[in-house]
Structures are given as C-alpha cells and as structure tokens.
Enzyme design. Sequence first.
Site, mmCIF file in Angstrom:
data_model
loop_
_atom_site.group_PDB
_atom_site.id
_atom_site.type_symbol
_atom_site.label_atom_id
_atom_site.label_comp_id
_atom_site.label_asym_id
_atom_site.label_seq_id
_atom_site.Cartn_x
_atom_site.Cartn_y
_atom_site.Cartn_z
ATOM 1 N N HIS A 136 21.375 10.858 -2.309
ATOM 2 C CA HIS A 136 21.925 11.636 -1.248
ATOM 3 C C HIS A 136 21.901 11.206 -0.493
ATOM 4 C CE1 HIS A 136 27.088 12.438 -0.782
ATOM 5 N NE2 HIS A 136 26.526 12.510 0.039
ATOM 6 N N GLU A 158 24.369 7.299 -2.092
ATOM 7 C CA GLU A 158 25.390 8.355 -2.388
ATOM 8 C C GLU A 158 25.568 8.644 -1.160
ATOM 9 O OE1 GLU A 158 25.752 11.780 -4.970
ATOM 10 O OE2 GLU A 158 26.878 10.504 -6.418
ATOM 11 N N HIS A 190 29.747 15.578 -10.873
ATOM 12 C CA HIS A 190 29.679 17.067 -9.910
ATOM 13 C C HIS A 190 29.591 18.270 -10.394
ATOM 14 C CE1 HIS A 190 29.253 18.612 -5.176
ATOM 15 N NE2 HIS A 190 30.095 19.882 -6.124
HETATM 16 C C1 LIG Z 1 28.849 12.913 -4.386
HETATM 17 C C2 LIG Z 1 28.138 14.503 -5.298
HETATM 18 O O1 LIG Z 1 28.707 15.136 -5.630
HETATM 19 C C3 LIG Z 1 27.112 14.188 -5.507
HETATM 20 O O2 LIG Z 1 26.127 13.111 -5.348
HETATM 21 C C4 LIG Z 1 26.810 15.365 -3.889
HETATM 22 O O3 LIG Z 1 25.590 13.995 -3.487
HETATM 23 C C5 LIG Z 1 25.687 16.264 -4.504
HETATM 24 O O4 LIG Z 1 25.373 16.794 -3.564
HETATM 25 P P1 LIG Z 1 24.203 17.947 -3.188
HETATM 26 O O5 LIG Z 1 23.416 17.870 -3.461
HETATM 27 O O6 LIG Z 1 23.674 17.877 -1.810
HETATM 28 O O7 LIG Z 1 24.924 19.285 -2.781
HETATM 29 N N1 LIG Z 2 27.725 12.336 -7.669
HETATM 30 C C1 LIG Z 2 27.494 13.709 -8.592
HETATM 31 C C2 LIG Z 2 26.739 13.151 -8.152
HETATM 32 O O1 LIG Z 2 25.205 13.053 -8.811
HETATM 33 C C3 LIG Z 2 25.307 15.100 -8.458
HETATM 34 O O2 LIG Z 2 25.628 16.403 -8.657
HETATM 35 P P1 LIG Z 2 25.979 17.637 -8.748
HETATM 36 O O3 LIG Z 2 25.110 17.482 -10.703
HETATM 37 O O4 LIG Z 2 24.538 17.563 -8.257
HETATM 38 O O5 LIG Z 2 27.148 18.617 -8.284
#
Ligand SMILES: CC(=O)[C@@H](O)[C@H](O)COP(=O)(O)O
Ligand SMILES: NCC(=O)COP(=O)(O)O
Length: 237
Positions: free
Chosen positions: A43, A70, A190
């Site tokens: 992300h 993402e 998440h």
């Molecule tokens: C979209 C989502 O919920 C996660 O993929 C996000 O990438 C978490 O981002 P951080 O690792 O910056 O918290």
């Molecule tokens: N799309 C959710 C993700 O990639 C990871 O979320 P998290 O496990 O770091 O909260």
Amino acid sequence: MTKLSVNINKIATLRNARGHNRPDLLQVARDCERFGAQGITVHPRPDERHIRYQDVRDLKPLVTTELNIEGNPTPDFLNLVREMRPEQVTLVPDAPDAITSNAGWDTVEHQLYLMGVVQELKSLGCRVSIFLDPDLEMVKAAVGTGTDRIEFYTEAYARQYPHDREAAVLPYRTAAILAQQLGLGINAGHDLDLENLAYLHQNLPGLAEVSIGHALVCDALYLGLENTIQLYRRQLQ
Ligand SMILES: CC(=O)[C@@H](O)[C@H](O)COP(=O)(O)O
Ligand SMILES: NCC(=O)COP(=O)(O)O
C-alpha cells in the site's frame, strides 16, 4: 479456496526506521511466498511512510504469486499502476494523512468516478477490487462501477469480535451473500488476525482472498515468519 495475501507494509516500516536495507524487503517478499503466501500486498501511501514507489517497481518482477497494489487512485498512484500492471489493484479512499485505512468507498456518490478508474485499470489487464464497508447499498452500487471484486473493510468486525462474534460477522455475511448474488468477487482485510480469521472465513461464502499485514508481522516477531504464515494459512482451510 481462500487465498492469503501477505501485506508487507510493516516490513518497510521497520526498514525505513534505520535508513538502510535491513530487513531486506525484497528478500522478505520472496520468503513470504516460499513460506506459503499466495500473494503479496503493498500500500504505497503518498508520504511513502513505509512502502516506497520504488519498492513496488523492485517487487513487481520478483513476485511469482500475485501482486496486489492498494491505494487511493491519485495521479501518482495511477501512474505507478499503469507502469506496473499488477495482477490486482485495490482502490481505497484513504486521505493522505490517514494513520491507516479507516473507511470504505461511498460507491453511490462516487460511482461515476470509480467507473472510469475501474474501466482503465481493467483495460490494463488488472483485476480491480474496491474497499467497502458491509453496507448493502454500497455493495449494490459497487456493481455499477464495473469492479471485479469488493474488499470488505473488516476493522469493525475485528473490534467487535472479542465481545460478540455472531453480531460482528452478521453484516459481513449478509453483504457477502448479496455480493455473490450480484456476481461480485469477495476479498476481505484490515485488522484480521489469528483469533478472528477462521470465524470470518467460515461465515463469508465465496471469500476469495484475505490480505493481512499488521497482525501477521507482529505475530512473526514471536512465532517466526514461516511458522506464522503457515498458521494463518491453516485458519483458511
Ligand atoms: C486497506 C487496508 O486496510 C490495509 O491494506 C492498509 O494497507 C493498511 O495500511 P497501513 O499498513 O499503512 O496501516
Ligand atoms: N487490505 C488489508 C491489508 O492489506 C492489511 O491490513 P492489516 O492486516 O495490516 O490491517
């Protein structure tokens, strides 16, 4: 079969803390796949607080499973995706300063905008997923964007799970059943972890993929990365 995509954002967080290449993000991605990850998720945020745009360029040629990028479809993000053409793009409506992802799309209000973005990304050969709350109206409107999949934002589920898991999963199960009926693919992510993942998996028909990062990396500090990935995979059997 529900696939596990490992989000390596927090590996990059640790690497950036000291300004050199330890841990080696690319080697961790290779090892995650060797240990059983069925995808790698990144992300790249506008401030590059963890995953940098160059990381994505370096990762693309070495990921042998699926690369899921993402982000909010800003011009810079879209240029990166045009360059990388990953297997999957997950559109997330994050503000640039959000500490983490904290909401799904309003697919009713933004349907026309998302339709254009989805159309271009699909023309690049990418599968598109839209980050969404388990709201039936948002699921219905997501169909109109042309997206291949939706990704349920599971922070609310994770927060309520320890107190009342049946109540926590019900909106997600209801929305998943509707999404399946409407022909949408279903991802989730998440705040999923070793405690709450199996119950979500048991209750979401057609769950194609979960992307997990924060809890998995934290667990790996105690349990080791290979063992942890195997433990997460076992929750999806
Ligand atoms: C979209 C989502 O919920 C996660 O993929 C996000 O990438 C978490 O981002 P951080 O690792 O910056 O918290
Ligand atoms: N799309 C959710 C993700 O990639 C990871 O979320 P998290 O496990 O770091 O909260």
